[in-house]
Enzyme design. Structure first.
Site, PDB file in Angstrom:
ATOM      1  N   HIS A   1     -19.163  13.834 -34.069  1.00 49.14           N
ATOM      2  CA  HIS A   1     -17.967  13.164 -33.535  1.00 49.14           C
ATOM      3  C   HIS A   1     -16.698  13.897 -33.974  1.00 49.14           C
ATOM      4  CE1 HIS A   1     -15.656   9.476 -32.301  1.00 49.14           C
ATOM      5  NE2 HIS A   1     -14.798   9.998 -33.180  1.00 49.14           N
ATOM      6  N   GLU A   2     -16.575  14.143 -35.264  1.00 49.69           N
ATOM      7  CA  GLU A   2     -15.365  14.794 -35.758  1.00 49.69           C
ATOM      8  C   GLU A   2     -15.263  16.232 -35.265  1.00 49.69           C
ATOM      9  OE1 GLU A   2     -13.133  12.986 -36.834  1.00 49.69           O
ATOM     10  OE2 GLU A   2     -14.392  11.229 -37.186  1.00 49.69           O
TER      11      GLU A   2
ATOM     12  N   HIS B   1     -13.660  16.243 -31.896  1.00 50.96           N
ATOM     13  CA  HIS B   1     -12.195  16.241 -32.006  1.00 50.96           C
ATOM     14  C   HIS B   1     -11.700  17.655 -32.322  1.00 50.96           C
ATOM     15  CE1 HIS B   1     -11.211  12.055 -31.607  1.00 50.96           C
ATOM     16  NE2 HIS B   1     -11.927  11.669 -32.647  1.00 50.96           N
TER      17      HIS B   1
ATOM     18  N   HIS C   1     -11.623  19.947 -29.360  1.00 50.64           N
ATOM     19  CA  HIS C   1     -10.511  19.610 -28.470  1.00 50.64           C
ATOM     20  C   HIS C   1      -9.235  20.286 -28.962  1.00 50.64           C
ATOM     21  CE1 HIS C   1      -8.717  16.099 -25.888  1.00 50.64           C
ATOM     22  NE2 HIS C   1      -8.658  17.261 -25.285  1.00 50.64           N
TER      23      HIS C   1
END
Length: 682
Positions: free
Chosen positions: A463-464, A467, A470
């Site tokens: 998940h991190e 980020h 992105h």
């Protein structure tokens, strides 16, 4: 000696940074920004005003970034200088947001016919700049203008105070024993961590803390029901007027003040509520649409969650004689039921997910998806021995970098997050590479045992890193819309949730798992059980997230002044509508809800579910075309990751998916029957 913060390089020299350097450096850099602005306003325009101002502000941001970061991961001596710097930086940005001369420059740029022929990122940055001016009170005058600025400064102080109280309350409570029998049921990894924690305090035996891994280990595995009760009540009452540290770090008045000031800010801007103000920079069109989305999903999920809770109660009663299931029994009983039903537990999976293997596998997954490579650089200085630094490369050329701080420790803020070190932007010397912090709180190695992750922790890491991608894979060179900058907040979770999907794909699991002692792959039997258990109690998890989201949105939508008592009453109301699990009388969840009181999710926690619709629907295309299909991966890279905030999130999604988002994939992935639902994020 010169102050390293005044001319911060791309990678901060953490071995040279000292708390006393902060205040003079931030003051000087803010003065530089103010002087640059005045020079730019003498001959206004993009090249003369906005480009040099972006350069000066980038220096300020890159100096403040390590200060803020060190406060989060080391706290202690960095707290006071961080808070002083935060006050300075907040005052600067508030003043800038109300600068009418600069606002008029933006207006004049958009009024020029040539504006329509500018590159899209540059146009978007100006359009978002105009919006942000209006949301910063540029149209206010007199007392209203001064009040808005004062409120902004005070809100920054209160958010920091809220976070400090949660951290201090978490660190204030421990439970120590030298009697191993009191820890019956705890797996080997949890016992090793507890012994290591005790040794760190020069104690014999074992020490239980409220840090995430320790807390979850007790709640999930401890056979000592009284210990579960004590640990649970200490955790859910943190930073409140009840519990073992009652009143010592109480966030009651902090919450009241934050909510009052946010409501006043919205009122000063002529808006009905802070929720309305929050949505001005998000995808969701209005407050009614958000509540419809959440309530519709809650209706469907609660029915399934009630079935799951009934099954859990029946199981606990029949198998363990627990007729009255308490809050501190839920995770423990759920783990027992999961083992009975699927013959699998997170602890059984742990040996197959050693931290180093998971990290290498994660890199292999993104290399295959996006044609990048990841390379560690051990020469980079960091703030702790556990921290690693990596470069992202494409065709052998560095395109970005990131620090990875993976393990829990004292004085480090709990949770997991990505933050910005440097933003990709065009400079006189070329393109500045984007650099990120990636932070988690996994159990570290203890004794002869390496760090072994639960599958839940594996998804957290993915998940991190989503980020991070992105931020790091952007191809936009205008800072205001580069990476996650300028991305609607209710779309910013899309890439992170999207990448989690690979944690459940057999082809990817083979890349991220291997037994830490034998290097054997995850056995097919365990893989089958893990996949079969994927949606175990998924509806209960969904209504828990909806409880948080509805509480957050409703508390920021009400026109009634909110006291601590009324905050509790509103949370109780939401729980009566959507919650299916018992809640302890001492539960003060709101006092530790840092996402909305100390982070960027105020009236925006719904974004997790909103973005999950986007991420699930995006991944469904990979399900159709192959999870490592190079064409699909390249399409996601170009349409989503590389574009940053240069275009509207919905337009980018449509470009990738070929249509507007649908909720079908989210419901299917969650194991919740669709039936007839009136839910669409658009």
């Amino acid at each position: 000696m010169s102050n390293p913060l005044l001319n911060i390089p791309l990678l901060p020299p953490f071995d040279q940074l000292q708390p006393h350097q902060v205040e003079p450096a931030i003051s000087e850099l803010i003065t530089n920004c103010q002087e640059q602005l005045q020079q730019g306003l003498e001959n206004p325009g993009w090249e003369n005003t906005l480009v040099p101002l972006e350069q000066a502000q980038d220096q300020l941001n890159r100096a403040f970034s390590p200060v803020s970061h060190l406060n989060s991961v080391l706290s202690g001596e960095w707290r006071a200088p961080y808070e002083a710097a935060l006050a300075q930086v907040t005052a600067y940005w508030t003043e800038l947001g109300q600068n009418r001369e600069l606002y008029e420059v933006y207006q004049e740029l958009t009024a020029n016919p040539a504006f329509n022929h500018w590159p899209q990122p540059r146009r978007k940055s100006v359009e978002l700049g105009l919006r942000d001016f209006e949301l910063s009170g540029v149209g206010l005058s007199g007392e209203a203008r001064e009040q808005f600025a004062a409120n902004s400064r005070r809100l920054a102080e209160l958010s920091s105070q809220f976070a400090n109280n949660v951290l201090d309350a978490t660190n204030a409570w421990t439970w120590h024993t030298e009697d191993e029998s009191e820890l019956a049921g705890l797996p080997q990894t949890a016992m090793a961590a507890a012994r290591s924690a005790a040794q760190g305090k020069d104690l014999d035996g074992w020490l239980i803390t409220l840090e995430g891994p320790s807390y979850l280990g007790i709640m999930t595995h401890s056979e000592n029901r009284e210990l579960r009760r004590q640990v649970h009540l200490a955790f859910v009452s943190r930073a409140s007027e009840v519990g073992p540290n009652a009143g010592e770090y109480d966030n009651s008045e902090v919450m009241e003040s934050i909510l009052a000031l946010r409501a006043e800010q919205a009122s000063l801007l002529g808006m009905a509520s802070y929720a309305e103000l929050s949505l001005a920079s998000k995808m969701a069109p209005n407050t009614e649409r958000v509540l419809e989305f959440l309530n519709d999903l809650a209706i469907r999920a609660k029915a399934a969650a009630e079935v799951e809770m009934t099954e859990l109660r029946d199981f606990a009663s029949k198998e363990y004689g627990l007729e009255d299931l308490q809050p501190w029994d839920i995770a423990w009983a759920a783990e027992k039921l999961k083992q009975q039903r699927y013959a699998i537990s997170q602890e059984e999976l742990r040996p197959y997910f050693p931290y180093s293997k998971v990290v290498d596998g994660l890199f292999a997954v993104v290399e295959q998806l996006f044609k990048i490579t990841v390379e560690e650089d051990t020469s980079v200085t960091t703030w702790h021995d556990d921290v690693q630094f990596f470069w992202l490369l494409r065709d052998g050329k560095r395109i970005a970098g990131f620090y990875l701080d993976a393990f829990a420790r004292e004085k480090k803020r709990g949770g997991a997050w990505m933050d910005t070190v440097a933003t990709r932007r065009q400079t006189e010397r070329g393109v500045q590479l984007p650099i990120a912090y990636l932070v988690c709180n996994f159990s570290p190695a203890a004794g002869n045992m390496p760090s072994l992750l639960t599958h839940y922790e594996v998804t957290t890491l993915f998940h991190e890193f989503g980020h991070g991608l992105h931020h790091m894979l952007t191809q936009i060179d205008v800072a205001a819309v580069s990476g996650i900058n300028g991305v609607a907040w209710d779309a910013v979770e899309m890439p992170s949730q999207f990448l989690e999907n690979w944690c459940w794909q057999p082809e990817a699991i083979a890349m991220i798992s291997a037994h830490f002692e034998t290097d054997e792959p995850l056995p097919q039997e365990l893989l089958d059980k893990m996949l079969a258990a994927k949606n175990f109690q998924s509806a209960m998890f969904t209504v828990r997230q909806l409880e948080f989201a509805l509480f957050d949105f409703r508390i920021h939508s009400t026109e009634e002044p909110m006291t601590a008592v009324k905050i509790q009453q509103l949370l109780d109301e939401v729980r009566s509508e959507v919650t299916v699990v018992p809640v302890a009388e001492e539960n003060r969840f709101q006092h530790g809800f840092s996402h909305i009181f100390a982070g960027g999710y105020a009236a925006g926690y719904y974004s997790y579910k909103w973005a999950e619709v986007l991420s699930a629907d995006a991944f469904s295309l990979f399900e159709e075309e192959g999870i490592f299909n190079p064409t699909t991966g390249e399409r996601f890279l170009h349409s989503i990751l590389e574009q940053g905030g240069s275009r509207d999130a919905l337009d980018l999604f449509i470009e990738f998916r070929g249509r507007e988002p649908k909720i079908d994939a989210l419901l299917r992935h969650s194991g919740i029957e669709q039936q007839e639902l009136n839910i669409s994020p658009a």
